[in-house]
Design a protein around this motif. Structure first.
Motif, mmCIF file in Angstrom:
data_model
loop_
_atom_site.group_PDB
_atom_site.id
_atom_site.type_symbol
_atom_site.label_atom_id
_atom_site.label_comp_id
_atom_site.label_asym_id
_atom_site.label_seq_id
_atom_site.Cartn_x
_atom_site.Cartn_y
_atom_site.Cartn_z
ATOM 1 N N MET A 87 18.825 48.848 42.689
ATOM 2 C CA MET A 87 19.215 47.696 41.896
ATOM 3 C C MET A 87 19.697 46.598 42.837
ATOM 4 O O MET A 87 20.127 46.885 43.952
ATOM 5 C CB MET A 87 20.263 48.080 40.853
ATOM 6 N N ASN A 88 19.654 45.359 42.381
ATOM 7 C CA ASN A 88 20.048 44.234 43.225
ATOM 8 C C ASN A 88 21.558 44.024 43.182
ATOM 9 O O ASN A 88 22.272 44.682 42.429
ATOM 10 C CB ASN A 88 19.282 42.968 42.831
ATOM 11 N N VAL A 89 22.033 43.067 43.987
ATOM 12 C CA VAL A 89 23.474 42.857 44.105
ATOM 13 C C VAL A 89 24.087 42.386 42.781
ATOM 14 O O VAL A 89 25.225 42.738 42.466
ATOM 15 C CB VAL A 89 23.808 41.898 45.276
ATOM 16 N N GLY A 90 23.358 41.628 42.004
ATOM 17 C CA GLY A 90 23.871 41.184 40.708
ATOM 18 C C GLY A 90 24.104 42.350 39.765
ATOM 19 O O GLY A 90 25.137 42.427 39.092
ATOM 20 N N ASP A 91 23.141 43.264 39.730
ATOM 21 C CA ASP A 91 23.296 44.463 38.900
ATOM 22 C C ASP A 91 24.423 45.348 39.427
ATOM 23 O O ASP A 91 25.209 45.902 38.662
ATOM 24 C CB ASP A 91 21.990 45.269 38.861
ATOM 25 N N ALA A 92 24.497 45.465 40.765
ATOM 26 C CA ALA A 92 25.573 46.265 41.374
ATOM 27 C C ALA A 92 26.930 45.660 41.039
ATOM 28 O O ALA A 92 27.889 46.383 40.763
ATOM 29 C CB ALA A 92 25.377 46.350 42.886
ATOM 30 N N ALA A 93 27.008 44.349 41.038
ATOM 31 C CA ALA A 93 28.262 43.669 40.700
ATOM 32 C C ALA A 93 28.646 43.967 39.251
ATOM 33 O O ALA A 93 29.801 44.299 38.959
ATOM 34 C CB ALA A 93 28.126 42.173 40.932
#
Length: 144
Positions: free
Chosen positions: A1-7
Motif C-alpha cells: 500500500m502507498n504512504v497515504g493508505d499507510a497513514a
C-alpha cells in the motif's frame, strides 16, 4: 500500500511516516516504480511507534523498544528499564512544571493587574534573563 493508505491505517501523518523511514525506524519495500510499498507488518510497526510516541518515549527509546519488540529472545527487564527511566524523566518534568506553576502563581499574585506600567512578572523575567546573560559572560571569559 502507498504512504497515504499507510497513514490512514496507522493513524500517523504521511510526513511522520517518511521521517521515520528517513531515520531508519521503518524500511518499507519499494515497488517496481520506486514508490514505497507498506505491508501489514509495516502498519503494525507504525502503530507501535505511534503508541510509544504518544506515551512520550523519545525517538531513541522507540528505536530500542522496536528492536526489543522484534527480538523474541529479549529479556523483559530490558524493556522495563527503558520504561522505568522514562517514568523517572516524566516525574522530573512534572516537578519542573509544578515549580514553574508555583513561580508564576506567586508572580501573578504580586502583579496589580491595573493600568500602571510596573509589573513584577516582567521584572522577574528580565531579572532572570540578565542573570543568565551575566553567567554566560563569566563562562565565556573563564579559561577553558
Amino acid at each position: 500500500m502507498n504512504v497515504g493508505d499507510a497513514a490512514a491505517r496507522s493513524g500517523l501523518p504521511a510526513k511522520t511516516i517518511r521521517y521515520y523511514e528517513e531515520i531508519g525506524l521503518i524500511a518499507p519495500a519499494r515497488a517496481g516504480n520506486g514508490y514505497r510499498d507498506y505491508s501489514s507488518d509495516d502498519i503494525h510497526r507504525l502503530a507501535f511507534l505511534r503508541r510509544a510516541r504518544n506515551l512520550g518515549f523519545s525517538i531513541e527509546d522507540c528505536r530500542q523498544l522496536m528492536a526489543l519488540y522484534r527480538d523474541r529472545s529479549r529479556a523483559s527487564h530490558d524493556v522495563r528499564e527503558i520504561a522505568a527511566a522514562h517514568v523517572s524523566a516524566i516525574e522530573e518534568k512534572v516537578r519542573e512544571l509544578q515549580s514553574m506553576r508555583t513561580t508564576l502563581q506567586t508572580l501573578i499574585q504580586a502583579c496589580h493587574g491595573d493600568d500602571r506600567p510596573d509589573c513584577p512578572i516582567l521584572d522577574d523575567i528580565a531579572g532572570a534573563a540578565q542573570a543568565a546573560d551575566r553567567r554566560a559572560t563569566v563562562e565565556a571569559r573563564a579559561p577553558g
